[in-house]
Enzyme design. Structure first.
Site, mmCIF file in Angstrom:
data_model
loop_
_atom_site.group_PDB
_atom_site.id
_atom_site.type_symbol
_atom_site.label_atom_id
_atom_site.label_comp_id
_atom_site.label_asym_id
_atom_site.label_seq_id
_atom_site.Cartn_x
_atom_site.Cartn_y
_atom_site.Cartn_z
ATOM 1 N N ASN A 7 1.166 -1.160 0.075
ATOM 2 C CA ASN A 7 0.601 0.006 0.396
ATOM 3 C C ASN A 7 1.096 1.369 0.192
ATOM 4 O O ASN A 7 1.635 1.678 1.092
ATOM 5 C CB ASN A 7 -0.971 -0.442 1.439
ATOM 6 C CG ASN A 7 -1.905 1.367 1.567
ATOM 7 O OD1 ASN A 7 -1.587 2.006 0.545
ATOM 8 N ND2 ASN A 7 -2.533 1.445 2.392
ATOM 9 N N LYS A 14 3.399 0.800 3.091
ATOM 10 C CA LYS A 14 3.185 -0.417 3.792
ATOM 11 C C LYS A 14 2.881 -1.955 3.317
ATOM 12 O O LYS A 14 2.849 -1.714 2.360
ATOM 13 C CB LYS A 14 1.535 0.166 4.714
ATOM 14 C CG LYS A 14 1.437 0.807 6.098
ATOM 15 C CD LYS A 14 0.314 0.527 6.520
ATOM 16 C CE LYS A 14 -0.590 1.679 6.882
ATOM 17 N NZ LYS A 14 -2.191 1.731 6.923
ATOM 18 N N ARG A 96 -2.771 -2.584 -2.928
ATOM 19 C CA ARG A 96 -4.271 -1.359 -2.634
ATOM 20 C C ARG A 96 -4.046 0.249 -3.263
ATOM 21 O O ARG A 96 -2.789 0.400 -3.797
ATOM 22 C CB ARG A 96 -4.123 -0.592 -1.340
ATOM 23 C CG ARG A 96 -5.436 0.235 -1.071
ATOM 24 C CD ARG A 96 -5.437 0.637 0.104
ATOM 25 N NE ARG A 96 -6.312 1.466 0.774
ATOM 26 C CZ ARG A 96 -6.322 3.100 0.677
ATOM 27 N NH1 ARG A 96 -6.139 3.824 -0.135
ATOM 28 N NH2 ARG A 96 -7.979 3.305 0.642
ATOM 29 N N HIS A 185 -13.583 2.827 1.329
ATOM 30 C CA HIS A 185 -13.554 1.378 1.950
ATOM 31 C C HIS A 185 -14.026 0.522 1.626
ATOM 32 O O HIS A 185 -13.953 -0.304 2.844
ATOM 33 C CB HIS A 185 -13.805 1.944 3.546
ATOM 34 C CG HIS A 185 -13.691 2.981 4.373
ATOM 35 N ND1 HIS A 185 -14.457 3.892 5.153
ATOM 36 C CD2 HIS A 185 -12.291 3.599 4.609
ATOM 37 C CE1 HIS A 185 -13.665 4.609 5.329
ATOM 38 N NE2 HIS A 185 -12.490 4.599 5.172
ATOM 39 N N ARG A 246 -13.322 15.365 8.749
ATOM 40 C CA ARG A 246 -14.280 16.124 7.318
ATOM 41 C C ARG A 246 -15.652 16.352 7.726
ATOM 42 O O ARG A 246 -16.148 15.216 8.976
ATOM 43 C CB ARG A 246 -14.279 14.785 6.151
ATOM 44 C CG ARG A 246 -13.154 14.263 6.490
ATOM 45 C CD ARG A 246 -13.176 13.568 4.848
ATOM 46 N NE ARG A 246 -11.755 12.351 4.468
ATOM 47 C CZ ARG A 246 -11.405 11.326 5.182
ATOM 48 N NH1 ARG A 246 -12.351 10.306 4.935
ATOM 49 N NH2 ARG A 246 -10.322 10.744 4.086
ATOM 50 N N ILE A 338 -13.039 3.211 15.589
ATOM 51 C CA ILE A 338 -14.259 3.095 17.100
ATOM 52 C C ILE A 338 -15.260 1.475 16.294
ATOM 53 O O ILE A 338 -15.468 1.864 17.603
ATOM 54 C CB ILE A 338 -15.134 4.287 15.865
ATOM 55 C CG1 ILE A 338 -14.421 5.535 16.470
ATOM 56 C CG2 ILE A 338 -16.459 4.647 16.921
ATOM 57 C CD1 ILE A 338 -14.525 6.924 16.129
ATOM 58 N N GLU A 391 -8.335 -5.538 5.759
ATOM 59 C CA GLU A 391 -7.938 -4.745 4.513
ATOM 60 C C GLU A 391 -6.673 -5.430 3.689
ATOM 61 O O GLU A 391 -7.328 -5.619 2.524
ATOM 62 C CB GLU A 391 -7.965 -2.866 4.488
ATOM 63 C CG GLU A 391 -9.398 -2.994 4.444
ATOM 64 C CD GLU A 391 -8.964 -1.102 4.855
ATOM 65 O OE1 GLU A 391 -8.678 -0.320 5.533
ATOM 66 O OE2 GLU A 391 -9.118 -0.248 4.064
HETATM 67 P P1 ADP Z 1 -8.207 5.170 10.519
HETATM 68 O O1 ADP Z 1 -9.456 5.542 9.293
HETATM 69 O O2 ADP Z 1 -7.095 6.019 10.288
HETATM 70 O O3 ADP Z 1 -7.697 4.299 9.391
HETATM 71 P P2 ADP Z 1 -9.030 3.404 12.586
HETATM 72 O O4 ADP Z 1 -9.838 2.936 11.957
HETATM 73 O O5 ADP Z 1 -7.268 3.060 13.058
HETATM 74 O O6 ADP Z 1 -8.774 5.178 10.922
HETATM 75 O O7 ADP Z 1 -9.922 4.204 13.737
HETATM 76 C C1 ADP Z 1 -8.777 5.490 14.200
HETATM 77 C C2 ADP Z 1 -10.401 6.010 15.166
HETATM 78 O O8 ADP Z 1 -10.764 4.509 15.808
HETATM 79 C C3 ADP Z 1 -9.905 7.055 16.432
HETATM 80 O O9 ADP Z 1 -9.411 8.320 16.322
HETATM 81 C C4 ADP Z 1 -10.264 6.618 17.612
HETATM 82 O O10 ADP Z 1 -11.570 8.289 17.382
HETATM 83 C C5 ADP Z 1 -10.948 5.764 17.367
HETATM 84 N N1 ADP Z 1 -10.543 4.508 18.225
HETATM 85 C C6 ADP Z 1 -9.236 3.714 18.510
HETATM 86 N N2 ADP Z 1 -9.095 2.516 19.663
HETATM 87 C C7 ADP Z 1 -10.088 3.197 20.211
HETATM 88 C C8 ADP Z 1 -10.365 2.929 21.832
HETATM 89 N N3 ADP Z 1 -10.580 2.281 22.800
HETATM 90 N N4 ADP Z 1 -12.295 3.797 22.390
HETATM 91 C C9 ADP Z 1 -12.569 4.429 21.229
HETATM 92 N N5 ADP Z 1 -11.757 4.631 20.024
HETATM 93 C C10 ADP Z 1 -11.082 4.143 19.507
#
Ligand code: ADP
Length: 406
Positions: A7, A14, A96, A185, A246, A338, A391
């Site tokens: 990627n 990556k 990717r 995604h 965003r 999240i 992914e």
């Molecule tokens: P990206 O879109 O950069 O791939 P991720 O899927 O890694 O993002 O998600 C990152 C987000 O996930 C963080 O900004 C945070 O809001 C949330 N997150 C990560 N770990 C936790 C946690 N333990 N509890 C709540 N939110 C979390």
């Protein structure tokens, strides 16, 4: 069969090397700050999640992707610590690629035509597509004889019906500029649909679900009979939910209003909406962990509003997709940072939906785990699942499929 997944970003790359028979990871890593005259870093992890795990950090200048990937090759094939002896052990490299443009509907073996497609979509993915193509060209040079497969992040959304992907704008203009809803995604949503069907022991062609990829960038996918029929992101990843930085969907007339009132350029508005808005614009933080802390421990009103708005935007789209499926939904699938970790957001999104048959088991929702799991009551229909997304594995599986179809 061993498959390398690459990627390549504009200043990063990556990688993950899979042993496909058991889907295990032989090694993985990340080169950052490629092209930075002050030097970059390469972190390389051998056999993650086993007792052999070893991390190597190299602080070196990596003037371009070629030098960076050459260093990765050295580590992978190192006589002592390498995980393969010869690059020819790699059957295929999966790349990717962000954007396939109007016409690219499926992953493809890389040839001149595929590269041309990636080039033609540069205006649609100006930050990612050029870097993705560089990754492919470097791989062609450094892994002679190993086929390359481009896996487009937009492929998942290309099967949407016309009424889902069309914007109500003059159609000549849309055709000329390749304006449509693409969705992003896609690799993650594809993985979640396949895993979801497997988890529920259903045939993909009979499987209806709503996939919730909720991270820093977030999107929902609406899936009928295993195929995407709608998705929340659009021509670009800006549309849809409130995200980390965003704004998501807003009245489009705000754009000319900002330009007229503030004398902003189109580029400045784009940066404002992509980088300075969303949770950041609402409360100064992007990470949900910080936002919960501010909201719950410091009673911060901005953080509370940001959280409520995030949950509400997810709920509204979830409701729209639930209706599009006529309520015949087998699973709601939460994933990404999240979706996998944040029990407060999950509960907020699903609160008050018992009348639709959606019954969250609060105890299960509060359990932390990295496993695939169901967090709804036994009589909930749809089931609520948490499935960690992967992914890279999906790209490897897709690359294997494309190779086998040759
Ligand atoms: P990206 O879109 O950069 O791939 P991720 O899927 O890694 O993002 O998600 C990152 C987000 O996930 C963080 O900004 C945070 O809001 C949330 N997150 C990560 N770990 C936790 C946690 N333990 N509890 C709540 N939110 C979390």
């Amino acid at each position: 069969m061993k498959i390398l997944v690459l990627n390549a970003g504009s200043s990063s790359c990556k990688y993950k090397l899979f042993q496909m028979e058991d889907q295990s990871v032989l090694c993985s890593g990340l080169v950052e700050r490629i092209g930075d005259p002050n030097g970059g870093t390469l972190s390389h992890k051998i056999a993650p999640d086993t007792d052999k795990e070893e991390k190597i950090f190299l602080e070196n200048p990596y003037p371009d992707h070629s030098v960076a990937i050459l260093q990765v090759i050295k580590l992978i094939t190192d006589p002592e610590k390498g995980v393969i002896k010869d690059l020819k052990e790699i059957s295929v490299i999966g790349h990717r690629v962000l954007h396939g443009g109007f016409y690219q509907t499926a992953p493809a073996l890389v040839d001149e035509k595929t590269k041309d497609t990636i080039r033609k979509a540069f205006p649609l993915g100006p930050l990612h597509n050029p870097a993705n193509l560089t990754g492919i060209e470097v791989a062609e040079k450094l892994f002679p004889g190993v086929p390359n497969v481009a896996v487009f992040d937009t492929a998942f959304g290309m099967k949407m019906p016309r009424e889902a992907y069309t914007y109500a704008l003059p159609q000549d203009l849309c055709r000329e500029l390749q304006i449509r809803r693409y969705g992003f995604h896609g690799t993650s949503h594809t993985y979640l649909v396949h895993r979801g069907a497997a988890f529920m022991k259903k045939d993909l062609k009979d499987f209806n679900c709503i996939t919730l990829h909720l991270g820093n960038g977030s999107s929902l996918g609406c899936v009928k009979n295993g195929e995407c029929i709608d998705t929340s992101m659009g021509l670009t990843p800006l549309e849809g939910l409130v995200m980390g930085t965003r704004c998501g969907s807003i009245d489009p007339a705000i754009v000319p209003y900002l330009i007229e009132q503030k004398g902003m350029t189109a580029q400045e508005v784009d940066t404002l909406m992509n980088k300075k808005s969303g949770l950041l614009g609402l409360c100064g933080k992007t990470d949900m962990r910080d936002i919960h802390k501010l909201a719950d421990e410091e009673n911060n009103e901005d953080a509370k509003l940001a959280r409520t708005m995030l949950i509400r935007s997810i709920k509204k789209t979830l409701g729209a997709f639930f209706f599009l499926l006529g309520g015949k939904v087998d699973a709601l699938i939460f994933s990404a940072g999240i979706g996998e970790n944040d029990n407060i957001v999950r509960k907020g999104v699903l609160d008050g939906l018992e009348g639709l048959g959606i019954k969250l088991d609060e105890k299960l929702n509060n359990v932390r785990s990295g496993e695939e799991r169901c967090i709804s009551m036994p009589d909930s229909k749809p089931c609520v699942l948490i499935l960690p997304t992967n992914e890279e594995l999906q790209i490897a599986l897709t690359a294997a499929e494309v190779l086998n179809a040759q």
